[in-house]
Design a protein around this motif. Structure first.
Motif, short mmCIF file in Angstrom:
data_model
loop_
_atom_site.label_atom_id
_atom_site.label_comp_id
_atom_site.label_asym_id
_atom_site.label_seq_id
_atom_site.Cartn_x
_atom_site.Cartn_y
_atom_site.Cartn_z
N UNK A 11 0.85 -1.19 0.00
CA UNK A 11 0.00 0.00 0.00
C UNK A 11 0.89 1.24 0.00
N UNK A 12 0.57 2.22 -0.83
CA UNK A 12 1.40 3.41 -0.99
C UNK A 12 1.30 4.31 0.24
N UNK A 13 2.45 4.72 0.79
CA UNK A 13 2.46 5.53 2.00
C UNK A 13 1.82 6.90 1.76
N UNK A 14 2.13 7.55 0.65
CA UNK A 14 1.58 8.88 0.38
C UNK A 14 0.06 8.84 0.24
N UNK A 15 -0.45 7.75 -0.33
CA UNK A 15 -1.90 7.60 -0.45
C UNK A 15 -2.53 7.47 0.94
N UNK A 16 -1.89 6.70 1.81
CA UNK A 16 -2.37 6.57 3.18
C UNK A 16 -2.35 7.92 3.90
N UNK A 17 -1.27 8.66 3.72
CA UNK A 17 -1.13 9.97 4.35
C UNK A 17 -2.22 10.92 3.86
N UNK A 18 -2.48 10.88 2.57
CA UNK A 18 -3.54 11.73 2.00
C UNK A 18 -4.90 11.36 2.58
N UNK A 51 -5.49 9.94 5.40
CA UNK A 51 -5.48 10.31 6.81
C UNK A 51 -5.83 11.79 6.98
N UNK A 52 -5.26 12.62 6.12
CA UNK A 52 -5.55 14.06 6.16
C UNK A 52 -7.01 14.33 5.81
N UNK A 53 -7.53 13.62 4.80
CA UNK A 53 -8.93 13.80 4.41
C UNK A 53 -9.85 13.39 5.56
N UNK A 54 -9.51 12.31 6.26
CA UNK A 54 -10.32 11.88 7.40
C UNK A 54 -10.32 12.95 8.49
N UNK A 80 -15.32 9.18 9.59
CA UNK A 80 -13.89 9.51 9.63
C UNK A 80 -13.22 8.94 10.87
N UNK A 81 -13.93 8.95 12.01
CA UNK A 81 -13.33 8.47 13.26
C UNK A 81 -12.81 7.04 13.16
N UNK A 82 -13.63 6.07 12.75
CA UNK A 82 -13.12 4.70 12.70
C UNK A 82 -12.04 4.48 11.65
N UNK A 83 -12.00 5.33 10.63
CA UNK A 83 -10.99 5.16 9.58
C UNK A 83 -9.66 5.82 9.96
N UNK A 84 -9.72 6.83 10.82
CA UNK A 84 -8.52 7.58 11.17
C UNK A 84 -7.45 6.69 11.81
N UNK A 85 -7.87 5.83 12.73
CA UNK A 85 -6.88 5.03 13.45
C UNK A 85 -6.18 3.99 12.57
#
Length: 220
Positions: free
Chosen positions: A1-8, A10-13, A58-63
């Motif tokens: 899984x791409x780290x930058x995609x995860x970071x993006x 996370x920010x959207x969440x 967003x809450x359950x996806x953030x973690x």
């Protein structure tokens, strides 16, 4: 899984959590206005509940997004099975949230609501325990600031439960208002219940901003 995609993601969440919370908060101002008709206040409540879906998803996806990034960076040493379990819990959590919002079956909604409540209790206990263990054992969490972010997140989930608990009188009073019309009694209960949740809402905002500041400062 791409780290930058995860970071993006996370920010959207984060954006949807904080932004949705703000929309819900300001929408509640119109729900409690006694000069508005019950029908108008009901429309405001529908808008408020729709806005509230953003932070509730967003809450359950953030973690799990944050956990996945920490594992990829080598900050947290978590087995694949644990990561999969965290994602499964998050998915179940989101499904519960969406079901409670979309269903008209009140009996089923109540049962799913209980499941949702205990899922959050388990999440709070598990994250708090792991974060404390990580602070005591650097082999679990290499960077203490990640453990602090986890503890703050667990606190935010707890604040959400306190909001739910304090809104119980509001739910009953609002239903009574729609059946019987507005009265000084129901208006007072609605207004008091909404004011009781304000400290917990402010706590969520403060926690979100603090976690964002920690992440930006220490991770970049």
């Amino acid at each position: 899984m791409d780290y930058l995609l995860l970071k993006y993601a996370h920010i959207i969440a984060f954006v949807y959590w904080l932004g949705g919370d703000l929309g819900t908060f300001f929408g509640s101002k119109y729900v409690s206005k006694p000069e508005l008709s019950p029908q108008t206040r009901a429309i405001a409540l529908k808008i408020m509940l729709a806005c509230d879906q953003a932070p509730k998803i967003a809450m359950p996806l953030m973690f799990p997004l944050g956990l996945q990034m920490a594992v990829m960076l080598g900050i947290i040493a978590a087995p694949v099975a644990v990561i999969i379990a965290v994602w499964l819990v998050a998915i179940i959590w989101v499904i519960n949230v969406r079901y409670m919002y979309t269903t008209d079956n009140q009996a089923a909604k109540a049962k799913v609501g209980q499941i949702d409540f205990w899922v959050r209790i388990v999440v709070i206990a598990a994250i708090t325990t792991y974060a404390i263990m990580g602070l005591l054992d650097s082999s679990l969490i290499a960077a203490p600031w990640v453990a602090y972010k986890m503890l703050i997140f667990a606190a935010l989930v707890f604040f959400g439960l306190m909001i739910r608990k304090n809104l119980q009188p509001f739910i009953m009073a609002f239903g009574r208002m729609m059946r019987e019309g507005a009265s000084d009694e129901t208006n007072g209960i609605i207004d008091a219940a909404l004011h009781r949740v304000h400290p917990w809402v402010y706590g969520i905002w403060a926690g979100l901003l603090l976690n964002a500041a920690i992440g930006v400062h220490l991770l970049g």
